[in-house]
Design a protein around this motif. Structure first.
Motif, mmCIF file in Angstrom:
data_model
loop_
_atom_site.group_PDB
_atom_site.id
_atom_site.type_symbol
_atom_site.label_atom_id
_atom_site.label_comp_id
_atom_site.label_asym_id
_atom_site.label_seq_id
_atom_site.Cartn_x
_atom_site.Cartn_y
_atom_site.Cartn_z
ATOM 1 N N VAL A 165 -3.113 2.195 -3.811
ATOM 2 C CA VAL A 165 -2.677 3.551 -3.485
ATOM 3 C C VAL A 165 -3.822 4.265 -2.767
ATOM 4 O O VAL A 165 -4.957 4.262 -3.242
ATOM 5 N N ILE A 166 -3.504 4.822 -1.607
ATOM 6 C CA ILE A 166 -4.511 5.584 -0.847
ATOM 7 C C ILE A 166 -4.124 7.058 -0.906
ATOM 8 O O ILE A 166 -3.038 7.429 -0.449
ATOM 9 N N VAL A 167 -4.963 7.874 -1.506
ATOM 10 C CA VAL A 167 -4.707 9.313 -1.473
ATOM 11 C C VAL A 167 -5.606 9.927 -0.408
ATOM 12 O O VAL A 167 -6.755 9.527 -0.245
ATOM 13 N N VAL A 168 -5.040 10.882 0.317
ATOM 14 C CA VAL A 168 -5.783 11.513 1.413
ATOM 15 C C VAL A 168 -5.846 13.009 1.131
ATOM 16 O O VAL A 168 -4.800 13.641 0.920
ATOM 17 N N SER A 169 -7.026 13.568 1.099
ATOM 18 C CA SER A 169 -7.148 15.000 0.824
ATOM 19 C C SER A 169 -8.457 15.543 1.373
ATOM 20 O O SER A 169 -9.528 15.075 1.004
ATOM 21 N N ILE B 259 0.857 -1.191 0.000
ATOM 22 C CA ILE B 259 0.000 0.000 0.000
ATOM 23 C C ILE B 259 0.890 1.237 0.000
ATOM 24 O O ILE B 259 1.912 1.268 0.694
ATOM 25 N N GLN B 260 0.520 2.205 -0.809
ATOM 26 C CA GLN B 260 1.229 3.492 -0.784
ATOM 27 C C GLN B 260 0.228 4.567 -0.386
ATOM 28 O O GLN B 260 -0.835 4.677 -0.992
ATOM 29 N N ILE B 261 0.573 5.333 0.625
ATOM 30 C CA ILE B 261 -0.297 6.431 1.065
ATOM 31 C C ILE B 261 0.337 7.736 0.587
ATOM 32 O O ILE B 261 1.515 8.003 0.866
ATOM 33 N N VAL B 262 -0.430 8.524 -0.140
ATOM 34 C CA VAL B 262 0.112 9.738 -0.757
ATOM 35 C C VAL B 262 -0.791 10.925 -0.430
ATOM 36 O O VAL B 262 -2.013 10.839 -0.593
ATOM 37 N N VAL C 72 3.392 -0.780 4.093
ATOM 38 C CA VAL C 72 2.867 0.524 3.650
ATOM 39 C C VAL C 72 4.011 1.521 3.481
ATOM 40 O O VAL C 72 4.874 1.636 4.349
ATOM 41 N N GLU C 73 3.992 2.224 2.358
ATOM 42 C CA GLU C 73 4.925 3.340 2.141
ATOM 43 C C GLU C 73 4.133 4.626 2.235
ATOM 44 O O GLU C 73 2.965 4.658 1.870
ATOM 45 N N THR C 74 4.783 5.690 2.697
ATOM 46 C CA THR C 74 4.110 6.991 2.704
ATOM 47 C C THR C 74 4.932 7.972 1.873
ATOM 48 O O THR C 74 6.168 7.950 1.913
ATOM 49 N N ASP C 75 4.259 8.792 1.122
ATOM 50 C CA ASP C 75 4.929 9.806 0.311
ATOM 51 C C ASP C 75 4.184 11.125 0.361
ATOM 52 O O ASP C 75 2.953 11.128 0.351
ATOM 53 N N VAL C 76 4.934 12.228 0.339
ATOM 54 C CA VAL C 76 4.268 13.495 0.062
ATOM 55 C C VAL C 76 4.014 13.507 -1.447
ATOM 56 O O VAL C 76 4.857 13.082 -2.244
ATOM 57 N N ALA C 77 2.842 13.993 -1.815
ATOM 58 C CA ALA C 77 2.396 13.851 -3.204
ATOM 59 C C ALA C 77 3.335 14.545 -4.189
ATOM 60 O O ALA C 77 3.543 14.057 -5.299
ATOM 61 N N SER C 78 3.928 15.661 -3.790
ATOM 62 C CA SER C 78 4.779 16.405 -4.727
ATOM 63 C C SER C 78 6.080 15.665 -5.023
ATOM 64 O O SER C 78 6.795 16.008 -5.963
ATOM 65 N N GLU C 79 6.424 14.683 -4.232
ATOM 66 C CA GLU C 79 7.628 13.876 -4.456
ATOM 67 C C GLU C 79 7.311 12.568 -5.176
ATOM 68 O O GLU C 79 8.141 12.035 -5.918
ATOM 69 N N TYR C 80 6.140 12.052 -4.918
ATOM 70 C CA TYR C 80 5.780 10.699 -5.354
ATOM 71 C C TYR C 80 6.045 10.444 -6.831
ATOM 72 O O TYR C 80 6.744 9.509 -7.204
ATOM 73 N N ARG C 81 5.529 11.320 -7.684
ATOM 74 C CA ARG C 81 5.634 11.080 -9.127
ATOM 75 C C ARG C 81 7.068 11.080 -9.625
ATOM 76 O O ARG C 81 7.394 10.481 -10.622
ATOM 77 N N TYR C 82 7.910 11.819 -8.945
ATOM 78 C CA TYR C 82 9.254 12.047 -9.478
ATOM 79 C C TYR C 82 10.292 11.084 -8.917
ATOM 80 O O TYR C 82 11.456 11.171 -9.234
#
Ligand code: BG6
Length: 367
Positions: free
Chosen positions: A101-105, A53-56, A80-90
């Motif tokens: 993938v779990i996005v939280v907003s 699972i990746q939490i972004v 589970v991995e956690t990423d800040v969204a602005s880093e994830y894609r890059y």
């Protein structure tokens, strides 16, 4: 519109007991023994095939994700991995079809989070959105949606959105656990019973807010402070530190309590306030030894501890605040409340615009 409060933030802090209840409503079986997340389209076979699972997320929502990681890993034993969204894609994340993938907003409109969601989908992952806004972009594009029923959040500094995101993670973690059989029914029922007590426990903290005002008034005289904690207390420390910085503009740093000695212990000087979270009984002694390290360097230690641990903790700290005791995994949903109140009062003491801090928007729709 502020329901008798001076600021939206204070109103929203007080709405948390109701927001917790609303987010749990209809999602717990009547006998209290299982979670029922009927809105999810995930089959049991799908859940059994999840390998990672990746939490972004961004900002405060990311901090909820840090707690979510511990919740899911301990309840369901899925990495589970956690990423800040602005880093994830890059960082060319490793996304496969058995990745959830779990996005939280809160808003469901944060551009960085939306871009991460699209990247995940492009790579074949299923996406679950935890969001507060029905019909938001994130809710529309995700495969599954768990709505947090916090109600509209107006203050820029997020409070009830964060805590209801925690509730969503508890529910989802239990849903995974009961599907995978990683926890038995008695345990699930125990966690659910403790969750039902959370609103009442939050009320009990809110009743003591004048004590926290005094503490905040003292902290607000400093220009630097630290937050320390271990495990989920570290995750909550990061949120407490962010909240304080966002609205009081007091610089602070959150450190994993055991890591301070490997890093910036030299910055602990005479009189520097250290906010220590010690809600995790298993880690109590370890955190206490870190408190001794900072005390030896002259720090002023304010601790958030579980009710029942006050007498013992009082021997080692300068000031403390006791929160009603819950299960260790659920403690963030109570422990963050005094930190929210301290940030609010510190901002007030400094004469800031609590609800509209400078250079910060409620929702950022550019990457
Ligand atoms: C930031 C806000 O821009 O976005 C934070 O200032 C917020 O308060 C973060 O936590 C994420 O927002 P959202 O709506 O995606 O949860």
């Amino acid at each position: 519109e502020k329901a008798g409060f001076d600021h939206f933030m204070m109103k929203e802090i007080h709405e948390q007991p109701k927001a917790y209840r609303d987010t749990m409503m209809g999602r717990i079986a009547e006998d209290g023994k299982s979670v029922q997340l009927t809105e999810l389209g995930m089959t049991a076979d799908y859940i059994k095939a999840i390998r990672k699972i990746q939490i972004v997320a961004c900002g405060t929502a990311y901090h909820a994700g840090l707690v979510g990681k511990t919740v899911i890993e301990s309840l369901a034993r899925i990495p589970v991995e956690t990423d800040v969204a602005s880093e994830y894609r890059y960082r060319s994340p490793i996304i496969t079809e058995d990745t959830l993938v779990i996005v939280v907003s809160q808003s469901g409109e944060t551009a960085d989070t939306l871009a991460a969601l699209r990247e995940a989908k492009r790579n074949g992952a299923r996406v679950l959105a935890i969001t507060n806004v029905v019909g938001s972009s994130v809710a529309r594009e995700a495969d599954d949606v768990l709505i947090t029923s916090a109600g509209p959040e107006i203050a820029v500094a997020s409070t009830k959105a964060y805590t209801t995101q925690l509730i969503a993670f508890y529910l989802f973690g239990l849903h995974l656990a009961q599907t995978l059989g990683t926890k038995d029914q008695a345990y699930v029922a125990e966690v659910l019973a403790a969750m039902k007590n959370l609103p009442e426990q939050v009320e009990q903290v809110l009743e003591q807010k004048t004590v926290l005002r005094q503490i905040a008034d003292n902290l607000s005289k400093h220009n630097n402070l630290f937050f320390i904690g271990r495990g989920v207390d570290y995750a909550v420390s990061q949120e407490g530190s962010l909240k304080l910085k966002e609205i009081s503009y007091i610089h602070s740093e959150a450190y994993a309590a055991g890591e301070l000695k490997h890093g910036t212990l030299a910055l602990i000087e005479d009189g520097i306030p250290v906010v220590a979270l010690i809600t995790q009984e298993e880690l109590y002694e370890k955190t206490l030894s870190n408190i001794k390290e900072v005390k030896a360097r002259g720090a002023f230690v304010f601790a958030v501890v579980n009710a029942g641990a006050e007498v013992e903790a009082a021997k080692s700290v300068d000031e403390l605040f006791a929160i009603p005791k819950t299960l260790p995994l659920l403690a963030p949903a109570v422990a963050v409340i005094p930190l929210q109140l301290i940030s609010y009062y510190a901002s007030l003491a400094r004469g800031n615009d609590v609800d509209k801090p400078r250079n910060l928007a409620k929702s950022v729709t550019v990457e």
